[in-house]
Motif scaffolding. Sequence first.
Motif, mmCIF file in Angstrom:
data_model
loop_
_atom_site.group_PDB
_atom_site.id
_atom_site.type_symbol
_atom_site.label_atom_id
_atom_site.label_comp_id
_atom_site.label_asym_id
_atom_site.label_seq_id
_atom_site.Cartn_x
_atom_site.Cartn_y
_atom_site.Cartn_z
ATOM 1 N N MET A 1 41.102 20.119 -21.518
ATOM 2 C CA MET A 1 41.373 20.203 -19.938
ATOM 3 C C MET A 1 42.291 19.121 -19.754
ATOM 4 N N THR A 2 43.265 19.598 -18.843
ATOM 5 C CA THR A 2 44.446 18.674 -18.222
ATOM 6 C C THR A 2 44.072 17.553 -17.348
ATOM 7 N N ASP A 3 44.607 16.417 -18.107
ATOM 8 C CA ASP A 3 44.315 15.093 -17.224
ATOM 9 C C ASP A 3 45.220 15.177 -15.827
ATOM 10 N N GLU A 4 44.511 15.240 -14.553
ATOM 11 C CA GLU A 4 45.342 15.262 -13.238
ATOM 12 C C GLU A 4 45.628 14.111 -12.955
ATOM 13 N N ARG A 5 45.309 13.069 -13.448
ATOM 14 C CA ARG A 5 45.743 11.659 -12.861
ATOM 15 C C ARG A 5 47.394 11.829 -12.815
ATOM 16 N N SER A 6 47.580 10.873 -11.801
ATOM 17 C CA SER A 6 49.300 10.612 -11.552
ATOM 18 C C SER A 6 49.753 9.845 -12.805
ATOM 19 N N ASP A 7 50.979 9.590 -13.040
ATOM 20 C CA ASP A 7 51.515 8.604 -13.803
ATOM 21 C C ASP A 7 51.240 7.240 -13.450
ATOM 22 N N ALA A 8 51.516 6.831 -12.525
ATOM 23 C CA ALA A 8 51.091 5.548 -11.858
ATOM 24 C C ALA A 8 49.638 5.261 -12.213
ATOM 25 N N ASP A 9 48.552 6.093 -11.914
ATOM 26 C CA ASP A 9 47.227 6.071 -12.192
ATOM 27 C C ASP A 9 46.887 5.864 -13.828
ATOM 28 N N LEU A 10 47.554 6.621 -14.542
ATOM 29 C CA LEU A 10 47.527 6.632 -15.934
ATOM 30 C C LEU A 10 47.674 5.211 -16.724
ATOM 31 N N LEU A 11 48.868 4.829 -16.043
ATOM 32 C CA LEU A 11 49.398 3.679 -16.662
ATOM 33 C C LEU A 11 48.512 2.305 -16.017
ATOM 34 N N ALA A 12 47.989 2.552 -14.902
ATOM 35 C CA ALA A 12 47.194 1.396 -14.288
ATOM 36 C C ALA A 12 45.519 1.623 -15.294
ATOM 37 N N ALA A 13 45.312 2.665 -15.634
ATOM 38 C CA ALA A 13 43.953 3.000 -16.384
ATOM 39 C C ALA A 13 44.295 2.379 -17.866
ATOM 40 N N HIS A 14 45.514 2.690 -18.337
ATOM 41 C CA HIS A 14 45.742 2.009 -19.532
ATOM 42 C C HIS A 14 45.617 0.326 -19.528
ATOM 43 N N VAL A 15 46.382 -0.073 -18.416
ATOM 44 C CA VAL A 15 46.241 -1.662 -18.328
ATOM 45 C C VAL A 15 44.841 -1.975 -18.124
ATOM 46 N N ALA A 16 44.011 -1.322 -17.744
ATOM 47 C CA ALA A 16 42.512 -1.468 -17.386
ATOM 48 C C ALA A 16 41.675 -1.467 -18.279
ATOM 49 N N GLY A 17 42.122 -0.725 -19.527
ATOM 50 C CA GLY A 17 41.640 -0.567 -20.882
ATOM 51 C C GLY A 17 41.100 0.789 -21.257
ATOM 52 N N ASP A 18 41.519 1.737 -20.758
ATOM 53 C CA ASP A 18 41.335 3.119 -20.989
ATOM 54 C C ASP A 18 42.144 3.307 -22.163
ATOM 55 N N ALA A 20 42.670 6.000 -23.896
ATOM 56 C CA ALA A 20 43.310 7.583 -24.002
ATOM 57 C C ALA A 20 44.482 7.442 -22.973
ATOM 58 N N ALA A 21 44.406 6.580 -21.773
ATOM 59 C CA ALA A 21 45.359 6.814 -20.850
ATOM 60 C C ALA A 21 46.911 7.037 -21.221
ATOM 61 N N PHE A 22 47.404 5.944 -22.052
ATOM 62 C CA PHE A 22 48.653 5.705 -22.502
ATOM 63 C C PHE A 22 49.143 7.056 -23.266
ATOM 64 N N GLY A 23 48.256 7.688 -24.022
ATOM 65 C CA GLY A 23 48.749 8.648 -25.048
ATOM 66 C C GLY A 23 48.882 9.841 -23.922
ATOM 67 N N VAL A 24 48.029 10.024 -23.000
ATOM 68 C CA VAL A 24 48.313 11.116 -22.219
ATOM 69 C C VAL A 24 49.516 10.982 -21.315
ATOM 70 N N LEU A 25 49.963 9.818 -20.873
ATOM 71 C CA LEU A 25 51.147 9.655 -20.268
ATOM 72 C C LEU A 25 52.258 9.936 -21.350
ATOM 73 N N PHE A 26 52.300 9.471 -22.415
ATOM 74 C CA PHE A 26 53.609 9.500 -23.141
ATOM 75 C C PHE A 26 53.521 11.077 -23.479
ATOM 76 N N SER A 27 52.519 11.811 -23.811
ATOM 77 C CA SER A 27 52.494 13.235 -24.065
ATOM 78 C C SER A 27 53.182 13.821 -22.967
ATOM 79 N N ARG A 28 52.856 13.419 -21.582
ATOM 80 C CA ARG A 28 53.666 14.017 -20.413
ATOM 81 C C ARG A 28 55.145 14.025 -20.492
ATOM 82 N N HIS A 29 55.537 12.933 -21.208
ATOM 83 C CA HIS A 29 57.043 12.784 -21.064
ATOM 84 C C HIS A 29 57.806 12.742 -22.321
ATOM 85 N N ARG A 30 56.955 12.884 -23.433
ATOM 86 C CA ARG A 30 57.495 12.632 -24.593
ATOM 87 C C ARG A 30 58.826 13.634 -25.081
ATOM 88 N N ASP A 31 58.767 14.746 -24.704
ATOM 89 C CA ASP A 31 59.960 15.765 -24.992
ATOM 90 C C ASP A 31 61.326 15.128 -24.185
#
Length: 222
Positions: A1-18, A20-31
């Motif tokens: 399932m695609t994570d619909e959170r915004s980039d900002a929400d994913l980064l904030a979730a990563h900072v908060a301890g999620d 998986a969040a940073f991996g999703v964010l990086f995958s979104r922009h890696r290319d």
Amino acid sequence: MTDERSDADLLAAHVAGDAAAFGVLFSRHRDRLWAVALRTMGNPDDAADGLQDGVVAAYRRAGSFRGEAAVTTWLHRVVVNACLDRLRAAKVRRAEALPDDLDERGDRGSLATSGPVDPADEALAAERRRLVLGALAQLPPEQRAALVLVDMEGYPVSEAALMLDCAEGTVKSRCSRGRTRLAALLHLLAPEGEADHADPGNPPAAPPVPSPGPRGPPAEQS
């Protein structure tokens, strides 16, 4: 399932301890990040190192993000700075060999083309890519980064300035000097037949460069 959170929400979730969040964010922009790293560094091995440095830095410094720019702009800034740090440290000024899988993923980047390609046109385009990227590798790192972001990736000067952490006028100046130097280098590097027919007082402009295909960016950080 695609994570619909915004980039900002994913980064904030990563900072908060999620975890998986940073991996999703990086995958979104890696290319796009990989394309910028590859063009800036000049070869896939150094690009992988530069991108890895940038990803690790972004992972660790996520808490410093204050939202003054888009998350993707911030990610590009971190990756470009990591690549420039490597170039400055190594004092890379030589043309590097291009990856042999340059066209495997031609749909990446802002200058991609589509549709059937004539073999003769494809051979000419490959030679132009070799010349342009070889010449690009000889530019000072700051000029190279500006040209990669503005001319090759198509970012507005204002956004490139945020990525490079400098004034818009500085980006324009670097692009102008880089284009002039690149055209002169291309004139010197052009095949003898092409050089003979070129106007010495008006060196050829840099031809468009299709997006280099990745040999494989580093794995996502966890």
